[in-house]
Write a protein that holds these residues in place. Sequence first.
Motif, PDB file in Angstrom:
ATOM      1  N   UNK A  28       0.845  -1.192   0.000  1.00 21.85           N
ATOM      2  CA  UNK A  28       0.000   0.000   0.000  1.00 21.85           C
ATOM      3  C   UNK A  28       0.882   1.243   0.000  1.00 21.85           C
ATOM      4  N   UNK A  29       0.526   2.211  -0.832  1.00 23.15           N
ATOM      5  CA  UNK A  29       1.222   3.496  -0.841  1.00 23.15           C
ATOM      6  C   UNK A  29       0.618   4.368   0.257  1.00 23.15           C
ATOM      7  N   UNK A  30       1.232   4.317   1.425  1.00 22.09           N
ATOM      8  CA  UNK A  30       0.671   5.011   2.583  1.00 22.09           C
ATOM      9  C   UNK A  30       0.773   6.524   2.459  1.00 22.09           C
ATOM     10  N   UNK A  31       1.640   7.012   1.566  1.00 22.23           N
ATOM     11  CA  UNK A  31       1.781   8.466   1.390  1.00 22.23           C
ATOM     12  C   UNK A  31       0.737   9.026   0.438  1.00 22.23           C
ATOM     13  N   UNK A  32       0.052   8.137  -0.271  1.00 25.24           N
ATOM     14  CA  UNK A  32      -0.979   8.575  -1.210  1.00 25.24           C
ATOM     15  C   UNK A  32      -2.337   8.578  -0.516  1.00 25.24           C
ATOM     16  N   UNK A  33      -3.098   9.623  -0.759  1.00 27.06           N
ATOM     17  CA  UNK A  33      -4.457   9.718  -0.209  1.00 27.06           C
ATOM     18  C   UNK A  33      -5.284  10.530  -1.198  1.00 27.06           C
ATOM     19  N   UNK A  34      -5.545   9.972  -2.378  1.00 26.86           N
ATOM     20  CA  UNK A  34      -6.100  10.767  -3.483  1.00 26.86           C
ATOM     21  C   UNK A  34      -7.464  11.370  -3.196  1.00 26.86           C
ATOM     22  N   UNK A  35      -8.217  10.793  -2.282  1.00 23.47           N
ATOM     23  CA  UNK A  35      -9.575  11.271  -2.011  1.00 23.47           C
ATOM     24  C   UNK A  35      -9.681  12.009  -0.674  1.00 23.47           C
ATOM     25  N   UNK A  36      -8.555  12.206  -0.004  1.00 21.34           N
ATOM     26  CA  UNK A  36      -8.591  12.916   1.281  1.00 21.34           C
ATOM     27  C   UNK A  36      -9.381  12.190   2.347  1.00 21.34           C
ATOM     28  N   UNK A  37      -9.273  10.859   2.380  1.00 17.49           N
ATOM     29  CA  UNK A  37     -10.055  10.068   3.327  1.00 17.49           C
ATOM     30  C   UNK A  37      -9.381   9.912   4.686  1.00 17.49           C
ATOM     31  N   UNK A  38      -8.061  10.030   4.741  1.00 22.32           N
ATOM     32  CA  UNK A  38      -7.357   9.682   5.978  1.00 22.32           C
ATOM     33  C   UNK A  38      -7.811  10.547   7.156  1.00 22.32           C
ATOM     34  N   UNK A  39      -7.862  11.851   6.963  1.00 22.57           N
ATOM     35  CA  UNK A  39      -8.267  12.718   8.065  1.00 22.57           C
ATOM     36  C   UNK A  39      -9.722  12.473   8.467  1.00 22.57           C
ATOM     37  N   UNK A  40     -10.532  12.097   7.492  1.00 19.44           N
ATOM     38  CA  UNK A  40     -11.938  11.785   7.768  1.00 19.44           C
ATOM     39  C   UNK A  40     -12.041  10.566   8.678  1.00 19.44           C
ATOM     40  N   UNK A  41     -11.316   9.503   8.326  1.00 23.60           N
ATOM     41  CA  UNK A  41     -11.302   8.310   9.173  1.00 23.60           C
ATOM     42  C   UNK A  41     -10.727   8.636  10.551  1.00 23.60           C
ATOM     43  N   UNK A  42      -9.660   9.423  10.583  1.00 19.97           N
ATOM     44  CA  UNK A  42      -9.053   9.771  11.872  1.00 19.97           C
ATOM     45  C   UNK A  42     -10.038  10.535  12.751  1.00 19.97           C
ATOM     46  N   UNK A  43     -10.733  11.502  12.162  1.00 20.07           N
ATOM     47  CA  UNK A  43     -11.706  12.278  12.937  1.00 20.07           C
ATOM     48  C   UNK A  43     -12.832  11.393  13.461  1.00 20.07           C
ATOM     49  N   UNK A  44     -13.308  10.472  12.626  1.00 19.39           N
ATOM     50  CA  UNK A  44     -14.386   9.584  13.052  1.00 19.39           C
ATOM     51  C   UNK A  44     -13.925   8.629  14.156  1.00 19.39           C
ATOM     52  N   UNK A  45     -12.716   8.094  14.014  1.00 18.21           N
ATOM     53  CA  UNK A  45     -12.190   7.192  15.055  1.00 18.21           C
ATOM     54  C   UNK A  45     -12.044   7.936  16.386  1.00 18.21           C
ATOM     55  N   UNK A  46     -11.486   9.124  16.330  1.00 15.13           N
ATOM     56  CA  UNK A  46     -11.283   9.880  17.565  1.00 15.13           C
ATOM     57  C   UNK A  46     -12.614  10.249  18.203  1.00 15.13           C
ATOM     58  N   UNK A  47     -13.589  10.600  17.370  1.00 15.60           N
ATOM     59  CA  UNK A  47     -14.903  10.935  17.913  1.00 15.60           C
ATOM     60  C   UNK A  47     -15.527   9.722  18.590  1.00 15.60           C
ATOM     61  N   UNK A  48     -15.443   8.569  17.942  1.00 13.10           N
ATOM     62  CA  UNK A  48     -16.025   7.360  18.534  1.00 13.10           C
ATOM     63  C   UNK A  48     -15.380   7.053  19.885  1.00 13.10           C
ATOM     64  N   UNK A  49     -14.073   7.248  19.986  1.00 16.67           N
ATOM     65  CA  UNK A  49     -13.365   6.945  21.234  1.00 16.67           C
ATOM     66  C   UNK A  49     -13.651   7.945  22.336  1.00 16.67           C
ATOM     67  N   UNK A  50     -14.060   9.150  21.958  1.00 19.41           N
ATOM     68  CA  UNK A  50     -14.241  10.197  22.967  1.00 19.41           C
ATOM     69  C   UNK A  50     -15.694  10.370  23.413  1.00 19.41           C
TER      70      UNK A  50
END
Length: 439
Positions: free
Chosen positions: A319-341
């Motif tokens: 997996x090319x971890x440096x590629x994020x063509x659709x800008x999904x990484x921050x979205x997943x991160x925000x959702x994960x953090x919200x679920x945990x908090x």
Amino acid sequence: MRHPTTAARAESAIVYGVIPPRFGSPPLQAVAGRLRYLADLGVNAVWLSPIAACPPGDFGYAVVDELAVRPDYGDEDDLRTLVAEAHAAGIRVLLDLVPNHTSHLHPFFIDASEHGRESRYFDWYDRDPAGAPTHYFNWTHLPNLNYENPEVRAYMDRVFAYWVSEFDVDGYRVDACWGVERRRPGYWPAWSRALRGLKPDLLLIAEATARDEYWYESGYDLAYDWTDELGHWAWEDVFEDPAGIAGRLNSALATDPAPSRVLRFLNNNDTGARFVTRYGPAANRAAAALLLTLPGTPCIYTGDEVGAEFEPYGSAGIVDWDSDPHGLREWYRDLCRLRSSRSSLCSPHMAPAQAEPAAGCYAYVRHGGEGDEPLLVVVNFGDEEAEVQVTVDHSFESLAGAPSLADVLSGVETPGCSAGIPMPAGSARVLTGSPGDGR
């Protein structure tokens, strides 16, 4: 019945499905090198695809030695290091074990094939009335084990105990456990009691439908988001047409007998083409919000958060971890953090809400026990921005009567439920009526 601590840990889990060679080489070391990244994403459990010895090039479900690390992935020290570093990062490690069958190249099966009834292992395999081995589906390279044989049961008990006692793993995703249940339904209850005697807070995931309460009664924490038909994803047809998505989602969710016990996913090793490939990045954003805000345990699969489009059983590639063509990484991160908090998002409780316009939009309230702030989740699967009016039960007064709401995902303040909540295409909001409760 589960130990209450185990139940809480299952409900708070955010699982990441790991295909080790997609992380780099050597695979177990490469996964260990990504643990801090996964912890930062918000993951607190990893499920490793099978790491036991198997024929070269096999994904891992044709096992030839249940008690050995496959050498193309690394060695025992690599696994011990991975588990220790995961624990240091607050991440549990689950292994994918295969108790239903072995490879036809397994030494046990080879011995039985060569020596017939003279072999100690002849009766280790399930056989038809003519004495021929039965198989996992119709795959002749995967002969089924015979769980009527107490030696098989004792051996598999030892396999499951081995990885816990020797490597301190934290649980299992149990492959094709439904096959064992069909042949010996009493095996899993006894198995789970014995295994939890070794480590009470193990997380146990059944690759079987969550609609069958047998799995929970047998000691599993979670089961798959399948229909009653073997291997069929409950959300398989939900996303085909945004216009009817609310009705199809309602039908799929209404059949969960224990919503908090469902392992939810958009992708796994058996789903074929990736969700983002089939439905596009906007629908992927909206579906990820469902995944991480509904009752149940979410499972993110290797590369979901960067829009990876490989198919799990396809040709190998990192997996090319440096590629994020659709800008999904921050979205997943925000959702994960919200679920945990937010404890409401880890509770088993959900109340329906009515969204208008209904085409492409979906809404529900997540709520917990006394003192937990109810949260209104609104999702727009449509291709266009919409102003969504939401009808919420008046028992949720902080939402229903609020003149404005705060989106705890974006920090934006929106109009109240009846005024029309602006929803961009392929978006979600998680709303609270508490003033100043935005991000």
